[in-house]
Write a protein that holds these residues in place. Sequence first.
Motif, PDB file in Angstrom:
ATOM      1  N   LYS A   1       0.844  -1.184   0.000  1.00 54.21           N
ATOM      2  CA  LYS A   1       0.000   0.000   0.000  1.00 54.21           C
ATOM      3  C   LYS A   1       0.885   1.241   0.000  1.00 54.21           C
ATOM      4  O   LYS A   1       1.887   1.288   0.713  1.00 54.21           O
ATOM      5  CB  LYS A   1      -0.882   0.019   1.261  1.00 54.21           C
ATOM      6  CG  LYS A   1      -1.759  -1.213   1.411  1.00 54.21           C
ATOM      7  CD  LYS A   1      -2.536  -1.207   2.713  1.00 54.21           C
ATOM      8  CE  LYS A   1      -3.370  -2.483   2.810  1.00 54.21           C
ATOM      9  NZ  LYS A   1      -4.234  -2.504   4.013  1.00 54.21           N
ATOM     10  N   PRO A   2       0.532   2.258  -0.782  1.00 49.85           N
ATOM     11  CA  PRO A   2       1.350   3.466  -0.787  1.00 49.85           C
ATOM     12  C   PRO A   2       1.225   4.232   0.529  1.00 49.85           C
ATOM     13  O   PRO A   2       0.152   4.286   1.139  1.00 49.85           O
ATOM     14  CB  PRO A   2       0.777   4.277  -1.959  1.00 49.85           C
ATOM     15  CG  PRO A   2      -0.607   3.762  -2.145  1.00 49.85           C
ATOM     16  CD  PRO A   2      -0.585   2.319  -1.744  1.00 49.85           C
ATOM     17  N   ILE A   3       2.336   4.807   0.960  1.00 51.78           N
ATOM     18  CA  ILE A   3       2.390   5.648   2.154  1.00 51.78           C
ATOM     19  C   ILE A   3       2.776   7.052   1.702  1.00 51.78           C
ATOM     20  O   ILE A   3       3.802   7.241   1.056  1.00 51.78           O
ATOM     21  CB  ILE A   3       3.422   5.129   3.165  1.00 51.78           C
ATOM     22  CG1 ILE A   3       3.101   3.694   3.579  1.00 51.78           C
ATOM     23  CG2 ILE A   3       3.483   6.035   4.386  1.00 51.78           C
ATOM     24  CD1 ILE A   3       4.192   3.053   4.424  1.00 51.78           C
ATOM     25  N   VAL A   4       1.951   8.026   2.051  1.00 51.27           N
ATOM     26  CA  VAL A   4       2.226   9.427   1.730  1.00 51.27           C
ATOM     27  C   VAL A   4       2.483  10.145   3.046  1.00 51.27           C
ATOM     28  O   VAL A   4       1.690  10.039   3.986  1.00 51.27           O
ATOM     29  CB  VAL A   4       1.058  10.093   0.990  1.00 51.27           C
ATOM     30  CG1 VAL A   4       1.468  11.471   0.471  1.00 51.27           C
ATOM     31  CG2 VAL A   4       0.575   9.209  -0.154  1.00 51.27           C
ATOM     32  N   ALA A   5       3.601  10.874   3.144  1.00 50.39           N
ATOM     33  CA  ALA A   5       3.986  11.470   4.419  1.00 50.39           C
ATOM     34  C   ALA A   5       4.401  12.919   4.253  1.00 50.39           C
ATOM     35  O   ALA A   5       5.068  13.289   3.281  1.00 50.39           O
ATOM     36  CB  ALA A   5       5.125  10.669   5.055  1.00 50.39           C
TER      37      ALA A   5
END
Length: 909
Positions: free
Chosen positions: A437-441
Amino acid sequence: MTEADAEADELGATTPPPPRHWEADVLLRDGRTAHIRPMQPADRELLVDFYSRVSDESKYYRFFSPMPELSERDLDRFTRVDHRDRVALILLVAGHMIAVGRYDTIRPGYAEVAFLVEDKHQGRGIGQLLLEHLAQAGRERGVEEFVAEVLPDNQAMIHTFKDAGYQVKSAFEDGVMEMVFRIDPTDTAIGVMEQREHRAEYASIERFFSPRSVAIIGASRRQDTIGRALVRHLVLGNFGGRIHVVNPNADSVAGMPAWKTVGDIPGEVDVAIVAVPAEAVQDVVLDCAAKGVHGLVVISSGFAETGEEGRMRQRRLVGLSRSYGLRLIGPNALGIINTDPEVSLNASLSSVMPPRGRAGFFCQSGALGSAILEKVQNRGLGLTTFVSAGNRADVSGNDLLQYWEEDDATEVVLLYLESIGNPRKFSRVARRVSRRKPIVAVRSGRSSQGVPMGHAVRKIGAPPEAVDAMFRQAGIIQVESLEEMFDVAQLLAHQPLPRGRRVAIVGNSDALGLLAADAANSVGLVVNKTVALGADATAEDFEDALDGAIDDPEVDAVVAIFIPPLNVAGAREDVANVLAAVGEQSDKPIVSTFLGTEGVPELLRVPDVAGSSAGRGSVPSYPAVEAAVRALAHVVEYAVWLRVPQSTVADLDSTDRDAARHLVNELLMNHPEGRDLDFGEQHRLLRAYGIDLWDTYAVETLDEATAAGEALGWDVVLKATADHLRDRPDLAHVWRNIDTPEEMAHAWSSLNDLITDPERAGFVVQRNAPPGIPVTIATMEDPLFGPVLSFGIGGPLTELLGDRSYRIPPLADHDAQDMVREIKASPLLFGYRGSEIVDVGEIERLVRQVAQLQHDLPQVRALQLPLVLAGADGTSVLGASVRVEPVKDPRSDWFVRRLSSMPGDTLPD
């Protein structure tokens, strides 16, 4: 004072204390907490009380004979340990011992291990946890193998050893099974540990999001209070479980009966939302522990964010909660939200219940959390779950990553990070989650490295660029602002991932089309197709152009631009229908600038059978084409990262870890304060990792320089190594091609005349190296990040311009390749202006080996290869500097499961 107490005092005076890091809070299989620490002589009463609660069968399994009670001699033997050859660890909950594990050294490197767990706590993974911690203690004390004697009927203990990931050898003799295994932290053993950690942390967070009953402690009848707002938000959010209010001074709150204490509530309580004055929270913890509450969400402020007194109060709160088995979100938190229709939990101070979506959101600031929820609602993005953790004293972003990895409803993870308490674990977990799953931070304080009040983390010694590299290495999409985070999230949540960087631009505005093309080129996208439809383009024109772009095999993504023409009724709805229909069917992502709107407009949404506000295929819109293209570029980089194999590598054929560890341990035994390695020691250490350090002769006189030249067979160089001389771009500190005593005399005289203060020059003699490009490889052991690796071209310009690449070991297969290529000066290695292409493969091998050395040996506090000449036929390592120091604090991601603690904490008994 009793005789036993006197003996205990005498033992304490003669036995060195155990390492402080052997004591820790830990998480059990069911998601509840406990405390592990070394056994002490004063634990006799705890041991007696514990033993009285253990069944006769468990005692028999432990001692192979009936032993209903422990004699004074037994108590003395079990509690008097030296924390070296005899180590015992006990597990505590609410101050009561519930398990004990120990090892006793039989001969050097070989120890017998055994456990005893209270019957009602068996099945919670305690034996496996004790084995992990005992194995790590043993490794630190030079133990290499454990042996355990187990009765064949004791299947639970047999599985504990066999399931630990070690290579267990079994033998059966005289009715007893003997199990022998090495305790090296192998990849298999570490993988087993990480899986258990993952399951336990998932279980601890899942209980917060799926409570059957919630108690609001501090609920008030007054409308303008925090407690009343929490009740209102739970009720209006249609919470699917039972709501209980606790107020000792009221009979009812908001039409619901009020209980005096949590203990008075009938039935079970899963989660308690705490909104009482800070000084009263400790009593609430005790009440909740007695009730069997799983976790606390502490809204109350007045803790570490207020100063030192509040900081101490927060430490006591965390220690007390964990000692009783409770997990804690907060304090000073906004709260938690779960939009699942079956749960519908709004246990927060925000009146906004976001729509159901595909993203999970973690942040720390309460004030920012409210703004985030409003922004989510306005954009039509939707969330699955939301946590605002406040001071992040216990539950952190790492815990939420473990939960979201398993949560099928969450497809995108959003993190707003104001501090990172355990970055090594964060990197490790994020690398795994990002594969699914993509993680955007968004990370605040990137340039200042500052953290808000209330967030206690150790000082970061690594440069900000190293932290950014860690994010890239883990596949995290790091963005600059919350606005950009939502721009990326709405694309990830609703559109497929692109296959590459090739973009088509379709629109009815030539000016915006040019802006989009310029923006795409500036962020590394390739515009392969531009379709200018003109201001009077119809919906049918858009449909044909979009279909053509999507069908084009040379296009990976589409940017659609629509500005409504004048005096054309219905054009907006017609084009919106086309965009939504094409977006729903397309296997390539579409981003749009549709009427300059932001988010996912109603007109561009596709219905979602799962109940989300907008389904897969909905087309996100951006008010500016630059924002649309920038979001697409971030997603492209993530898609590229996904396609690169992530296997870690080490050149095992050229690595002798045992020899390196032996050398470092020997040095620290003789120099417990640590020291810099001399040349011979550097040579041995680097050779153990397949790195050939060239012979170097330090010389102070012409006679010594001449003798060194003769020893090396001439064709040597004389050079100064002092810091203020060796980085001179004119190379005036180096004299090459010396073949005779006369030439050495001339070189010595010339350099001494040329260099000011020659007695401080640090002259050395080496063989003359083949020509090449100078590169540097360096590592450091950061107090927060653990090992940090850097690479760059040698020379002062690299230092002045900061042209270095960074990674956090262990390295994946491609990391060394990326490090060499991402510095701005990398063309020098690849035939710049017709020069020879150097042996880049050998540079990459050196990078990998240095990274592996630093990963394996935390005692190496700093290592530098300041001059490596890279030529067409290989590399020459001409210098090194290495410092070793004892490990005072373990890396934040050690070989055992442990919960992080605030720096300087005194852990609870």
